[in-house]
Write an enzyme that holds these catalytic residues in place. Structure first.
Site, PDB file in Angstrom:
ATOM      1  N   ARG A 149      -5.298  -1.854   8.951  1.00 49.21           N
ATOM      2  CA  ARG A 149      -5.203  -3.309   8.747  1.00 49.21           C
ATOM      3  C   ARG A 149      -5.504  -4.023  10.057  1.00 49.21           C
ATOM      4  O   ARG A 149      -6.584  -3.817  10.598  1.00 49.21           O
ATOM      5  CB  ARG A 149      -3.832  -3.683   8.203  1.00 49.21           C
ATOM      6  CG  ARG A 149      -3.866  -4.957   7.367  1.00 49.21           C
ATOM      7  CD  ARG A 149      -2.506  -5.333   6.851  1.00 49.21           C
ATOM      8  NE  ARG A 149      -2.119  -4.532   5.724  1.00 49.21           N
ATOM      9  CZ  ARG A 149      -1.943  -4.996   4.496  1.00 49.21           C
ATOM     10  NH1 ARG A 149      -2.181  -6.265   4.245  1.00 49.21           N
ATOM     11  NH2 ARG A 149      -1.556  -4.222   3.516  1.00 49.21           N
ATOM     12  N   ARG A 187       0.734  -4.875  -5.621  1.00 51.24           N
ATOM     13  CA  ARG A 187       0.887  -6.080  -4.811  1.00 51.24           C
ATOM     14  C   ARG A 187       1.216  -7.200  -5.795  1.00 51.24           C
ATOM     15  O   ARG A 187       0.582  -7.333  -6.841  1.00 51.24           O
ATOM     16  CB  ARG A 187      -0.388  -6.338  -4.011  1.00 51.24           C
ATOM     17  CG  ARG A 187      -0.629  -5.197  -2.982  1.00 51.24           C
ATOM     18  CD  ARG A 187      -1.239  -5.693  -1.681  1.00 51.24           C
ATOM     19  NE  ARG A 187      -1.047  -4.729  -0.609  1.00 51.24           N
ATOM     20  CZ  ARG A 187      -1.900  -3.746  -0.310  1.00 51.24           C
ATOM     21  NH1 ARG A 187      -3.010  -3.586  -1.001  1.00 51.24           N
ATOM     22  NH2 ARG A 187      -1.654  -2.933   0.703  1.00 51.24           N
ATOM     23  N   ASP A 204      -0.190   2.403   8.425  1.00 50.42           N
ATOM     24  CA  ASP A 204      -0.686   1.595   9.551  1.00 50.42           C
ATOM     25  C   ASP A 204       0.211   1.663  10.796  1.00 50.42           C
ATOM     26  O   ASP A 204      -0.228   1.309  11.886  1.00 50.42           O
ATOM     27  CB  ASP A 204      -0.814   0.118   9.133  1.00 50.42           C
ATOM     28  CG  ASP A 204      -1.712  -0.059   7.920  1.00 50.42           C
ATOM     29  OD1 ASP A 204      -2.586   0.798   7.710  1.00 50.42           O
ATOM     30  OD2 ASP A 204      -1.542  -1.056   7.201  1.00 50.42           O
ATOM     31  N   THR A 237       4.260   2.896   5.516  1.00 51.96           N
ATOM     32  CA  THR A 237       2.864   2.450   5.621  1.00 51.96           C
ATOM     33  C   THR A 237       2.123   3.357   6.595  1.00 51.96           C
ATOM     34  O   THR A 237       2.692   3.759   7.621  1.00 51.96           O
ATOM     35  CB  THR A 237       2.749   0.981   6.098  1.00 51.96           C
ATOM     36  OG1 THR A 237       1.388   0.741   6.506  1.00 51.96           O
ATOM     37  CG2 THR A 237       3.642   0.651   7.280  1.00 51.96           C
ATOM     38  N   GLY A 269       0.842  -1.208   0.000  1.00 53.92           N
ATOM     39  CA  GLY A 269       0.000   0.000   0.000  1.00 53.92           C
ATOM     40  C   GLY A 269       0.871   1.249   0.000  1.00 53.92           C
ATOM     41  O   GLY A 269       1.866   1.297   0.714  1.00 53.92           O
ATOM     42  N   ASP A 327       5.979  -4.947   6.035  1.00 51.78           N
ATOM     43  CA  ASP A 327       6.584  -6.242   6.352  1.00 51.78           C
ATOM     44  C   ASP A 327       6.649  -7.184   5.152  1.00 51.78           C
ATOM     45  O   ASP A 327       7.631  -7.907   4.969  1.00 51.78           O
ATOM     46  CB  ASP A 327       5.791  -6.928   7.481  1.00 51.78           C
ATOM     47  CG  ASP A 327       6.205  -6.396   8.855  1.00 51.78           C
ATOM     48  OD1 ASP A 327       7.262  -5.740   8.942  1.00 51.78           O
ATOM     49  OD2 ASP A 327       5.473  -6.638   9.824  1.00 51.78           O
ATOM     50  N   ASP A 339       2.361  -0.361  11.580  1.00 54.71           N
ATOM     51  CA  ASP A 339       2.367  -1.712  12.156  1.00 54.71           C
ATOM     52  C   ASP A 339       3.691  -2.442  11.932  1.00 54.71           C
ATOM     53  O   ASP A 339       3.720  -3.660  11.765  1.00 54.71           O
ATOM     54  CB  ASP A 339       1.191  -2.530  11.575  1.00 54.71           C
ATOM     55  CG  ASP A 339       1.268  -2.647  10.062  1.00 54.71           C
ATOM     56  OD1 ASP A 339       2.090  -1.940   9.438  1.00 54.71           O
ATOM     57  OD2 ASP A 339       0.505  -3.447   9.492  1.00 54.71           O
TER      58      ASP A 339
HETATM   59  P1  ADP Z   1       3.382  -4.444   2.835  1.00 52.98           P
HETATM   60  O1  ADP Z   1       4.746  -4.410   2.220  1.00 52.98           O
HETATM   61  O2  ADP Z   1       2.785  -3.097   3.037  1.00 52.98           O
HETATM   62  O3  ADP Z   1       3.314  -5.348   4.051  1.00 52.98           O
HETATM   63  P2  ADP Z   1       2.132  -6.550   1.302  1.00 52.98           P
HETATM   64  O4  ADP Z   1       1.923  -7.487   2.432  1.00 52.98           O
HETATM   65  O5  ADP Z   1       1.052  -6.446   0.249  1.00 52.98           O
HETATM   66  O6  ADP Z   1       2.389  -5.055   1.760  1.00 52.98           O
HETATM   67  O7  ADP Z   1       3.499  -6.974   0.596  1.00 52.98           O
HETATM   68  C1  ADP Z   1       4.000  -6.223  -0.488  1.00 52.98           C
HETATM   69  C2  ADP Z   1       4.631  -7.132  -1.482  1.00 52.98           C
HETATM   70  O8  ADP Z   1       5.776  -7.773  -0.887  1.00 52.98           O
HETATM   71  C3  ADP Z   1       3.768  -8.275  -1.966  1.00 52.98           C
HETATM   72  O9  ADP Z   1       2.866  -7.879  -2.976  1.00 52.98           O
HETATM   73  C4  ADP Z   1       4.815  -9.225  -2.490  1.00 52.98           C
HETATM   74  O10 ADP Z   1       5.274  -8.796  -3.749  1.00 52.98           O
HETATM   75  C5  ADP Z   1       5.952  -9.045  -1.481  1.00 52.98           C
HETATM   76  N1  ADP Z   1       5.873 -10.106  -0.451  1.00 52.98           N
HETATM   77  C6  ADP Z   1       4.957 -10.244   0.515  1.00 52.98           C
HETATM   78  N2  ADP Z   1       5.181 -11.360   1.260  1.00 52.98           N
HETATM   79  C7  ADP Z   1       6.270 -11.943   0.729  1.00 52.98           C
HETATM   80  C8  ADP Z   1       7.022 -13.129   1.027  1.00 52.98           C
HETATM   81  N3  ADP Z   1       6.668 -13.963   2.019  1.00 52.98           N
HETATM   82  N4  ADP Z   1       8.091 -13.414   0.261  1.00 52.98           N
HETATM   83  C9  ADP Z   1       8.467 -12.596  -0.738  1.00 52.98           C
HETATM   84  N5  ADP Z   1       7.800 -11.467  -1.082  1.00 52.98           N
HETATM   85  C10 ADP Z   1       6.731 -11.138  -0.374  1.00 52.98           C
HETATM   86  O1  F6P Z   2      -1.616  -1.079   4.579  1.00 54.13           O
HETATM   87  C1  F6P Z   2      -2.245   0.112   4.221  1.00 54.13           C
HETATM   88  C2  F6P Z   2      -3.725  -0.102   4.028  1.00 54.13           C
HETATM   89  O2  F6P Z   2      -4.304   1.128   3.633  1.00 54.13           O
HETATM   90  C3  F6P Z   2      -4.470  -0.693   5.220  1.00 54.13           C
HETATM   91  O3  F6P Z   2      -4.739   0.267   6.220  1.00 54.13           O
HETATM   92  C4  F6P Z   2      -5.679  -1.251   4.557  1.00 54.13           C
HETATM   93  O4  F6P Z   2      -6.204  -2.337   5.296  1.00 54.13           O
HETATM   94  C5  F6P Z   2      -5.173  -1.722   3.230  1.00 54.13           C
HETATM   95  O5  F6P Z   2      -3.952  -1.043   2.993  1.00 54.13           O
HETATM   96  C6  F6P Z   2      -6.108  -1.459   2.078  1.00 54.13           C
HETATM   97  O6  F6P Z   2      -5.553  -2.035   0.943  1.00 54.13           O
HETATM   98  P1  F6P Z   2      -6.098  -1.758  -0.537  1.00 54.13           P
HETATM   99  O7  F6P Z   2      -5.600  -0.406  -0.955  1.00 54.13           O
HETATM  100  O8  F6P Z   2      -5.473  -2.853  -1.327  1.00 54.13           O
HETATM  101  O9  F6P Z   2      -7.584  -1.776  -0.481  1.00 54.13           O
END
Ligand code: ADP
Ligand code: F6P
Length: 333
Positions: free
Chosen positions: A182, A83, A138, A136, A22, A114, A140
């Site tokens: 989130r 994503r 969040d 982010t 995000g 993360d 978090d």
């Molecule tokens: P954030 O980085 O905000 O936590 P996401 O959880 O959507 O957001 O993760 C972002 C991107 O990081 C994912 O779309 C994917 O490309 C990559 N990613 C997430 N989890 C993994 C993982 N376990 N191993 C490798 N890449 C990952």
């Molecule tokens: O991680 C940022 C965030 O805006 C969260 O607060 C929310 O749950 C999520 O992303 C929304 O994701 P999307 O933009 O994919 O709807």
């Protein structure tokens, strides 16, 4: 007479920068800091579009000092975000490593949460040193006190709820406002305190609607209060804002409305705090890569910029400030 000309070969390091997951206000300021620091350190820097998706597809271009002009004040991310769940697949990661070799990338700064850090860790283990920067709304990320975008989002939520409060007051209503975050309640708790919410529901604290919300509203009604704002974090399980508004109206007789703030919370010009934090973190990340250090995440800890091993950072636990919750409940009555 022959002149011997000795050519010195200067190796120029090439790094990449991407934003993933995000988006968050301040990501542009971080990209700017990465690009400018890299250029001023004599490195080449490639802007990778749409996070790991763009990396796998080789969607990148060379950036220079001027590529990042006039972005420090802009929300969103000039590199776009996406994503890319398939990046968890080792074969897809291998493909990304091939692309890195093709473009000569010797390091990557990955800005995100993360999930993004997990991708950065995987790439580092496969030979491409990566540095994660926490971006982010969040907040978090356990290793980091304040993530890029959190402060701006807090101020946005506050400004939006201040407006909702105006109309809530005019109509003697109760407004239930759902806030992002989130699975975490940082945004809801801090914004809830800042706007004087009567009740704040966050995932970290168990709640009973009747004793916490209904009884509390009835008690304050007796003291002359006629309008209410209830903040609910999106991660709270078992009830949604619309059902809660209906329940409150039925139990208290106070006309109620629900507002889902939604993606308005993710946009807008970054606050001073986020711009400064993003600039510090972007600069710090490039210094690490310059010194051949990878597999780290940058973090803010007690107003200082520090770095941790990615796995160490991912395994950390963050707790919410329950004293803030206590204060909010004590004074928003
Ligand atoms: P954030 O980085 O905000 O936590 P996401 O959880 O959507 O957001 O993760 C972002 C991107 O990081 C994912 O779309 C994917 O490309 C990559 N990613 C997430 N989890 C993994 C993982 N376990 N191993 C490798 N890449 C990952
Ligand atoms: O991680 C940022 C965030 O805006 C969260 O607060 C929310 O749950 C999520 O992303 C929304 O994701 P999307 O933009 O994919 O709807």
């Amino acid at each position: 007479m022959k002149t011997l000309c000795v050519m010195e070969v200067i190796e120029v390091k090439t790094i990449g920068v991407l934003t993933s997951g995000g988006d968050a206000p301040g990501m542009n300021a971080a990209i700017r800091a990465v690009v400018r620091t890299a250029c001023e350190s004599g490195m080449r820097v490639m802007g990778i579009r749409r996070g790991y998706k763009g990396l796998v597809e080789g969607d990148m271009y060379e950036m220079n000092l001027r590529s990042v002009s006039d972005i420090i004040h802009r929300g969103g991310t000039m590199l776009y975000s996406a994503r890319c769940p398939e990046f968890a697949d080792p074969e897809v990661q291998d493909k990304a490593v091939e692309v890195c070799k093709e473009f000569g990338l010797e390091g990557i700064v990955a800005i995100g949460g993360d999930g993004t850090f997990k991708g950065a860790r995987a790439l580092t283990l496969k030979g491409i040193p990566c540095i994660g920067i926490p971006g982010t709304i969040d907040n978090d990320i356990a290793s980091c006190d304040h993530t890029i975008g959190y402060d701006t989002a807090l101020n946005t939520v506050m400004a939006m709820v201040d407006r909702i409060r105006d109309t809530t007051e005019s109509h003697d209503r109760c407004s239930v406002v759902e806030v992002m975050g989130r699975n975490a309640g940082y945004l809801a708790l801090n914004a809830g305190l800042a706007i004087g919410a009567t009740c704040i529901l966050i995932p970290e604290v168990d709640y009973d609607i009747d004793s916490y919300i209904i009884e509390r509203m009835k008690r304050t009604q007796k003291t002359g209060k006629e309008h209410f704002v209830i903040v609910v974090a999106e991660g709270v399980k078992g009830i949604d804002a619309h059902s809660l508004a209906k329940y409150i109206e039925q139990k208290t007789g106070v006309e109620s409305r629900a507002t889902i703030l939604g993606h308005v919370q993710r946009g807008g010009s970054p606050s001073v705090r986020d711009r400064v934090l993003a600039s510090q973190m972007g600069n710090y990340a490039v210094q690490l890569l310059k010194n051949d250090i990878g597999n780290r995440v940058v973090a803010s800890c007690k107003e200082k910029i520090v770095d941790y091993d990615i796995i160490e950072a991912l395994n950390m636990k963050k707790t919410i400030d329950l004293d803030l919750y206590r204060i909010a409940n004590e004074i928003s009555i």
